[in-house]
Structures are given as C-alpha cells and as structure tokens.
Design a protein around this motif. Structure first.
Motif, PDB file in Angstrom:
ATOM      1  N   THR A  90       0.858  -1.177   0.000  1.00  0.00           N
ATOM      2  CA  THR A  90       0.000   0.000   0.000  1.00  0.00           C
ATOM      3  C   THR A  90       0.897   1.230   0.000  1.00  0.00           C
ATOM      4  O   THR A  90       1.991   1.210   0.550  1.00  0.00           O
ATOM      5  N   GLY A  91       0.413   2.272  -0.615  1.00  0.00           N
ATOM      6  CA  GLY A  91       1.207   3.490  -0.643  1.00  0.00           C
ATOM      7  C   GLY A  91       0.548   4.565  -1.464  1.00  0.00           C
ATOM      8  O   GLY A  91      -0.673   4.575  -1.641  1.00  0.00           O
ATOM      9  N   TYR A  92       1.376   5.452  -1.981  1.00  0.00           N
ATOM     10  CA  TYR A  92       0.855   6.541  -2.804  1.00  0.00           C
ATOM     11  C   TYR A  92       1.944   6.994  -3.764  1.00  0.00           C
ATOM     12  O   TYR A  92       3.134   6.726  -3.575  1.00  0.00           O
ATOM     13  N   THR A  93       1.514   7.666  -4.806  1.00  0.00           N
ATOM     14  CA  THR A  93       2.411   8.213  -5.814  1.00  0.00           C
ATOM     15  C   THR A  93       2.093   9.690  -5.974  1.00  0.00           C
ATOM     16  O   THR A  93       0.926  10.067  -6.080  1.00  0.00           O
ATOM     17  N   ILE A  94       3.135  10.513  -5.967  1.00  0.00           N
ATOM     18  CA  ILE A  94       2.986  11.945  -6.222  1.00  0.00           C
ATOM     19  C   ILE A  94       3.311  12.171  -7.693  1.00  0.00           C
ATOM     20  O   ILE A  94       4.374  11.772  -8.165  1.00  0.00           O
ATOM     21  N   VAL A  95       2.373  12.797  -8.414  1.00  0.00           N
ATOM     22  CA  VAL A  95       2.535  13.055  -9.844  1.00  0.00           C
ATOM     23  C   VAL A  95       2.448  14.563 -10.083  1.00  0.00           C
ATOM     24  O   VAL A  95       1.503  15.211  -9.613  1.00  0.00           O
ATOM     25  N   GLU A  96       3.438  15.076 -10.796  1.00  0.00           N
ATOM     26  CA  GLU A  96       3.432  16.473 -11.221  1.00  0.00           C
ATOM     27  C   GLU A  96       3.235  16.472 -12.729  1.00  0.00           C
ATOM     28  O   GLU A  96       4.106  16.028 -13.478  1.00  0.00           O
ATOM     29  N   ALA A  97       2.059  16.926 -13.165  1.00  0.00           N
ATOM     30  CA  ALA A  97       1.725  16.933 -14.593  1.00  0.00           C
ATOM     31  C   ALA A  97       0.652  17.969 -14.855  1.00  0.00           C
ATOM     32  O   ALA A  97      -0.164  18.273 -13.981  1.00  0.00           O
ATOM     33  N   TYR A  98       0.657  18.473 -16.068  1.00  0.00           N
ATOM     34  CA  TYR A  98      -0.366  19.424 -16.493  1.00  0.00           C
ATOM     35  C   TYR A  98      -0.475  20.608 -15.534  1.00  0.00           C
ATOM     36  O   TYR A  98      -1.566  21.087 -15.243  1.00  0.00           O
ATOM     37  N   GLY A  99       0.661  21.050 -14.986  1.00  0.00           N
ATOM     38  CA  GLY A  99       0.692  22.228 -14.137  1.00  0.00           C
ATOM     39  C   GLY A  99       0.205  22.027 -12.722  1.00  0.00           C
ATOM     40  O   GLY A  99       0.006  22.995 -11.991  1.00  0.00           O
ATOM     41  N   LYS A 100      -0.022  20.788 -12.294  1.00  0.00           N
ATOM     42  CA  LYS A 100      -0.465  20.572 -10.913  1.00  0.00           C
ATOM     43  C   LYS A 100       0.193  19.330 -10.326  1.00  0.00           C
ATOM     44  O   LYS A 100       0.681  18.457 -11.048  1.00  0.00           O
ATOM     45  N   THR A 101       0.197  19.267  -9.008  1.00  0.00           N
ATOM     46  CA  THR A 101       0.737  18.135  -8.264  1.00  0.00           C
ATOM     47  C   THR A 101      -0.426  17.413  -7.607  1.00  0.00           C
ATOM     48  O   THR A 101      -1.263  18.048  -6.958  1.00  0.00           O
ATOM     49  N   GLN A 102      -0.469  16.075  -7.816  1.00  0.00           N
ATOM     50  CA  GLN A 102      -1.558  15.285  -7.245  1.00  0.00           C
ATOM     51  C   GLN A 102      -0.987  14.050  -6.552  1.00  0.00           C
ATOM     52  O   GLN A 102       0.017  13.482  -6.982  1.00  0.00           O
ATOM     53  N   ARG A 103      -1.680  13.636  -5.507  1.00  0.00           N
ATOM     54  CA  ARG A 103      -1.342  12.411  -4.794  1.00  0.00           C
ATOM     55  C   ARG A 103      -2.374  11.349  -5.170  1.00  0.00           C
ATOM     56  O   ARG A 103      -3.588  11.607  -5.137  1.00  0.00           O
ATOM     57  N   VAL A 116       0.621  10.168 -21.872  1.00  0.00           N
ATOM     58  CA  VAL A 116       1.680  10.898 -22.557  1.00  0.00           C
ATOM     59  C   VAL A 116       1.335  12.377 -22.493  1.00  0.00           C
ATOM     60  O   VAL A 116       0.178  12.768 -22.664  1.00  0.00           O
ATOM     61  N   SER A 117       2.340  13.189 -22.228  1.00  0.00           N
ATOM     62  CA  SER A 117       2.126  14.623 -22.091  1.00  0.00           C
ATOM     63  C   SER A 117       3.121  15.383 -22.961  1.00  0.00           C
ATOM     64  O   SER A 117       4.250  14.932 -23.149  1.00  0.00           O
ATOM     65  N   PRO A 118       2.729  16.553 -23.480  1.00  0.00           N
ATOM     66  CA  PRO A 118       3.684  17.352 -24.248  1.00  0.00           C
ATOM     67  C   PRO A 118       4.748  17.987 -23.357  1.00  0.00           C
ATOM     68  O   PRO A 118       5.786  18.416 -23.827  1.00  0.00           O
ATOM     69  N   ASP A 119       4.484  18.034 -22.045  1.00  0.00           N
ATOM     70  CA  ASP A 119       5.439  18.557 -21.067  1.00  0.00           C
ATOM     71  C   ASP A 119       5.875  17.419 -20.156  1.00  0.00           C
ATOM     72  O   ASP A 119       5.166  16.419 -20.027  1.00  0.00           O
ATOM     73  N   PRO A 120       7.005  17.569 -19.478  1.00  0.00           N
ATOM     74  CA  PRO A 120       7.470  16.489 -18.590  1.00  0.00           C
ATOM     75  C   PRO A 120       6.449  16.131 -17.513  1.00  0.00           C
ATOM     76  O   PRO A 120       5.748  16.995 -16.991  1.00  0.00           O
ATOM     77  N   VAL A 121       6.376  14.845 -17.214  1.00  0.00           N
ATOM     78  CA  VAL A 121       5.556  14.302 -16.135  1.00  0.00           C
ATOM     79  C   VAL A 121       6.535  13.761 -15.098  1.00  0.00           C
ATOM     80  O   VAL A 121       7.363  12.909 -15.414  1.00  0.00           O
ATOM     81  N   ALA A 122       6.447  14.264 -13.858  1.00  0.00           N
ATOM     82  CA  ALA A 122       7.316  13.787 -12.789  1.00  0.00           C
ATOM     83  C   ALA A 122       6.506  12.898 -11.857  1.00  0.00           C
ATOM     84  O   ALA A 122       5.320  13.152 -11.620  1.00  0.00           O
ATOM     85  N   TYR A 123       7.147  11.841 -11.337  1.00  0.00           N
ATOM     86  CA  TYR A 123       6.454  10.955 -10.407  1.00  0.00           C
ATOM     87  C   TYR A 123       7.435  10.358  -9.411  1.00  0.00           C
ATOM     88  O   TYR A 123       8.632  10.238  -9.674  1.00  0.00           O
ATOM     89  N   GLN A 124       6.880  10.005  -8.241  1.00  0.00           N
ATOM     90  CA  GLN A 124       7.652   9.356  -7.188  1.00  0.00           C
ATOM     91  C   GLN A 124       6.694   8.515  -6.360  1.00  0.00           C
ATOM     92  O   GLN A 124       5.611   8.977  -5.994  1.00  0.00           O
ATOM     93  N   HIS A 125       7.094   7.266  -6.063  1.00  0.00           N
ATOM     94  CA  HIS A 125       6.269   6.328  -5.303  1.00  0.00           C
ATOM     95  C   HIS A 125       6.715   6.289  -3.840  1.00  0.00           C
ATOM     96  O   HIS A 125       7.919   6.365  -3.563  1.00  0.00           O
ATOM     97  N   PHE A 126       5.752   6.110  -2.941  1.00  0.00           N
ATOM     98  CA  PHE A 126       6.018   6.017  -1.513  1.00  0.00           C
ATOM     99  C   PHE A 126       5.311   4.782  -0.955  1.00  0.00           C
ATOM    100  O   PHE A 126       4.122   4.573  -1.217  1.00  0.00           O
ATOM    101  N   ASN A 127       6.024   3.976  -0.173  1.00  0.00           N
ATOM    102  CA  ASN A 127       5.448   2.810   0.480  1.00  0.00           C
ATOM    103  C   ASN A 127       4.938   3.255   1.843  1.00  0.00           C
ATOM    104  O   ASN A 127       5.721   3.705   2.686  1.00  0.00           O
ATOM    105  N   ALA A 128       3.638   3.137   2.089  1.00  0.00           N
ATOM    106  CA  ALA A 128       3.027   3.567   3.346  1.00  0.00           C
ATOM    107  C   ALA A 128       3.097   2.501   4.428  1.00  0.00           C
ATOM    108  O   ALA A 128       2.826   2.785   5.594  1.00  0.00           O
ATOM    109  N   ASP A 129       3.467   1.283   4.073  1.00  0.00           N
ATOM    110  CA  ASP A 129       3.510   0.165   5.025  1.00  0.00           C
ATOM    111  C   ASP A 129       4.847   0.170   5.759  1.00  0.00           C
ATOM    112  O   ASP A 129       5.908   0.239   5.121  1.00  0.00           O
TER     113      ASP A 129
END
Length: 167
Positions: A90-103, A116-129
C-alpha cells in the motif's frame, strides 16, 4: 558520408537479421531468474529494456520495482505513457503533470496510468507500510528506440531513492 548501397535491399537484409534474432530470442522471462539491480530509482528487475537484445519484443520497457517498508522510489521526469501495476503493498504516488501536483493512493492490485504529455511528467512512489515492501510492475513504451533516450521532452532523474548507490 554513406557508402553507396541499395537501401531497398538493405531493408530485406535487416528484415532477415531481425527474423533470425527473433527466432532465437527469449519468449519467457522468469522473475526468479532476473537479478535485482540497485539504481538511483530503487531496487529493480528488468524484463524488457532497450539494452536487452535477446528479448522476443523490443517495443516495451518492463521492470519490477520493490520499495522497502516506509521507503520511496527516486523521482523521475519524462514523457509519461507509463502504467504502474501495484501487485503488493500500500502506498501513494505523487505526480506532477499538467501544471499541478496530485497524490494518488494505491493498494495491491491497483493500477496507475500516466498519459503521454507534451510537457514532462514527474512521479515518485512512496510505500506507506512500515512492515512490508511494496512491489510494482512498470510498463512503458520503448521510446528510447523510437524517439531517442531523451524521450521527447527530456528524461531526468530528479531525486535518488535513499538506497541509491549514487547517494
């Protein structure tokens, strides 16, 4: 300067070479046979990669990733067009895309899809367990072979995972 040759016939030569390579390529890749790799992105096992020449298909990049309890992956920015199947944990991923950051929260057997995006998409995974590792199966188009390793908008490691050999 290119040597004088018949490029039409070169296509047939390349076809024959590809057919020969595919006839002797691996069609089954077993998880247990793959080595764990410790990278800036974290602990990975590669099924398909542009550098793996004996695979029966080269149009995808596929790897398994394991994130330790309460750990995180590295943070990457790229084109998008990636599917993450969370098969354990279990966990969550933070995504930065389309001008916003979402969990995006996830658990075992969920999938997260980054378009696929015309601008860079950043992501990082976090393990909540705090007790069990999280395992992710990742699939992306092999853009390295079709549009270059920079993958259209730039491919950058923005942050290393804590266990990175580069840290």
């Amino acid at each position: 300067e290119r040597a004088s040759t018949d490029l039409w016939e070169e296509l047939f030569r390349l076809r024959d070479e590809q057919r020969q390579r595919l006839a002797s390529s691996r069609m089954v890749v077993r998880f247990r046979d793959l080595p764990w790799e410790h990278s800036r992105q974290g602990r990975l096992k590669w099924y398909l990669h542009p550098a793996i020449q004996d695979a029966g298909m080269r149009t995808l990049m596929v790897y398994a990733q394991e994130i330790p309890p309460q750990g995180r992956s590295g943070k990457v920015a790229g084109q998008g067009g990636i599917a993450f199947y969370f098969w354990e944990g279990t966990g969550y991923t933070i995504v930065e895309a389309y001008g916003k950051t979402q969990r995006y929260d996830w658990e075992a057997e969920d999938m997260l899809i980054l378009p696929v995006s015309p601008d860079p998409v950043a992501y990082q995974h976090f393990n909540a367990d705090g007790n069990q590792p999280a395992r992710i199966l990742v699939s992306a188009s092999n853009m390295a072979d079709s549009i270059g390793v920079d993958m259209g908008v730039g491919f950058e490691q923005l942050e290393d995972c804590p266990e990175s050999p580069a840290s």
